[in-house]
Scaffold this motif. Structure first.
Motif, PDB file in Angstrom:
ATOM      1  N   ASN A   6       0.832  -1.205   0.000  1.00  0.00           N
ATOM      2  CA  ASN A   6       0.000   0.000   0.000  1.00  0.00           C
ATOM      3  C   ASN A   6       0.870   1.260   0.000  1.00  0.00           C
ATOM      4  OD1 ASN A   6      -2.795   1.234   0.384  1.00  0.00           O
ATOM      5  ND2 ASN A   6      -1.676   2.115   2.091  1.00  0.00           N
ATOM      6  N   GLN A   7       1.890   1.290   0.868  1.00  0.00           N
ATOM      7  CA  GLN A   7       2.758   2.463   0.940  1.00  0.00           C
ATOM      8  C   GLN A   7       3.559   2.641  -0.352  1.00  0.00           C
ATOM      9  OE1 GLN A   7       2.731   4.827   3.459  1.00  0.00           O
ATOM     10  NE2 GLN A   7       3.833   5.954   1.878  1.00  0.00           N
ATOM     11  N   ALA A   8       3.978   1.547  -0.951  1.00  0.00           N
ATOM     12  CA  ALA A   8       4.711   1.630  -2.222  1.00  0.00           C
ATOM     13  C   ALA A   8       3.832   2.267  -3.296  1.00  0.00           C
ATOM     14  CB  ALA A   8       5.178   0.247  -2.658  1.00  0.00           C
ATOM     15  N   GLN A   9       2.569   1.894  -3.323  1.00  0.00           N
ATOM     16  CA  GLN A   9       1.663   2.479  -4.318  1.00  0.00           C
ATOM     17  C   GLN A   9       1.388   3.948  -4.020  1.00  0.00           C
ATOM     18  OE1 GLN A   9      -1.472   0.564  -6.147  1.00  0.00           O
ATOM     19  NE2 GLN A   9      -0.453  -1.416  -6.259  1.00  0.00           N
ATOM     20  N   ILE A  10       1.215   4.295  -2.748  1.00  0.00           N
ATOM     21  CA  ILE A  10       1.037   5.709  -2.380  1.00  0.00           C
ATOM     22  C   ILE A  10       2.256   6.514  -2.844  1.00  0.00           C
ATOM     23  CG2 ILE A  10       0.950   7.327  -0.427  1.00  0.00           C
ATOM     24  CD1 ILE A  10      -1.736   6.052  -0.852  1.00  0.00           C
ATOM     25  N   ASN A  11       3.451   6.002  -2.595  1.00  0.00           N
ATOM     26  CA  ASN A  11       4.675   6.694  -3.012  1.00  0.00           C
ATOM     27  C   ASN A  11       4.738   6.853  -4.529  1.00  0.00           C
ATOM     28  OD1 ASN A  11       5.431   6.813  -0.341  1.00  0.00           O
ATOM     29  ND2 ASN A  11       6.893   5.128  -0.475  1.00  0.00           N
ATOM     30  N   PHE A  12       4.347   5.819  -5.253  1.00  0.00           N
ATOM     31  CA  PHE A  12       4.309   5.878  -6.716  1.00  0.00           C
ATOM     32  C   PHE A  12       3.381   6.997  -7.182  1.00  0.00           C
ATOM     33  CE2 PHE A  12       1.885   4.819 -10.518  1.00  0.00           C
ATOM     34  CZ  PHE A  12       2.882   4.771 -11.464  1.00  0.00           C
ATOM     35  N   TRP A  13       2.159   7.032  -6.644  1.00  0.00           N
ATOM     36  CA  TRP A  13       1.185   8.032  -7.079  1.00  0.00           C
ATOM     37  C   TRP A  13       1.593   9.437  -6.669  1.00  0.00           C
ATOM     38  CZ3 TRP A  13      -1.428   6.994 -11.024  1.00  0.00           C
ATOM     39  CH2 TRP A  13      -1.902   5.709 -11.272  1.00  0.00           C
ATOM     40  N   ARG A  14       2.268   9.578  -5.535  1.00  0.00           N
ATOM     41  CA  ARG A  14       2.788  10.896  -5.163  1.00  0.00           C
ATOM     42  C   ARG A  14       3.806  11.374  -6.185  1.00  0.00           C
ATOM     43  NH1 ARG A  14       3.968   9.915   1.216  1.00  0.00           N
ATOM     44  NH2 ARG A  14       1.835  10.158   1.960  1.00  0.00           N
ATOM     45  N   LEU A  15       4.635  10.475  -6.662  1.00  0.00           N
ATOM     46  CA  LEU A  15       5.632  10.848  -7.656  1.00  0.00           C
ATOM     47  C   LEU A  15       4.967  11.253  -8.971  1.00  0.00           C
ATOM     48  CD1 LEU A  15       8.654  11.165  -7.997  1.00  0.00           C
ATOM     49  CD2 LEU A  15       8.776   8.788  -8.721  1.00  0.00           C
TER      50      LEU A  15
END
Length: 93
Positions: A6-15
């Motif tokens: 979940n955190q990896a996907q949040i980080n991806f979308w923030r980028l």
């Protein structure tokens, strides 16, 4: 050091939202780390993150340009081996 999926996907979308000047990805003008974290907090589920980012692009650039800029940023940043999924964005048009 490890992070949840979940955190990896949040980080991806923030980028996707912020862009990456090193890779010539523009992102949404005026959105940096702090605003991206406010739009996509760590505590939220990543299931709607793509839709929220897409809406930011549409609000910033209008329907046609916003959609183009979003897909450009997504494709420049995406990590195919991670299997990041794209939500059905036609719901937001």
């Amino acid at each position: 050091f490890s992070i949840s999926e979940n955190q990896a996907q949040i980080n991806f979308w923030r980028l996707v939202l912020m862009g990456d000047s090193g890779d010539d990805v523009k992102g949404v003008k005026g959105i940096g780390k702090k605003k991206a974290e406010a739009i996509l907090p760590d505590s939220k589920s990543s299931s709607f993150a793509g839709s929220r980012v897409y809406r930011q692009y549409l609000n910033a650039y209008g329907l046609s340009r916003g959609a183009r800029e979003f897909w450009r940023a997504y494709h420049l940043i995406k990590l195919p081996e991670r299997g990041i999924t794209i939500p059905d964005l036609t719901l937001f048009v």
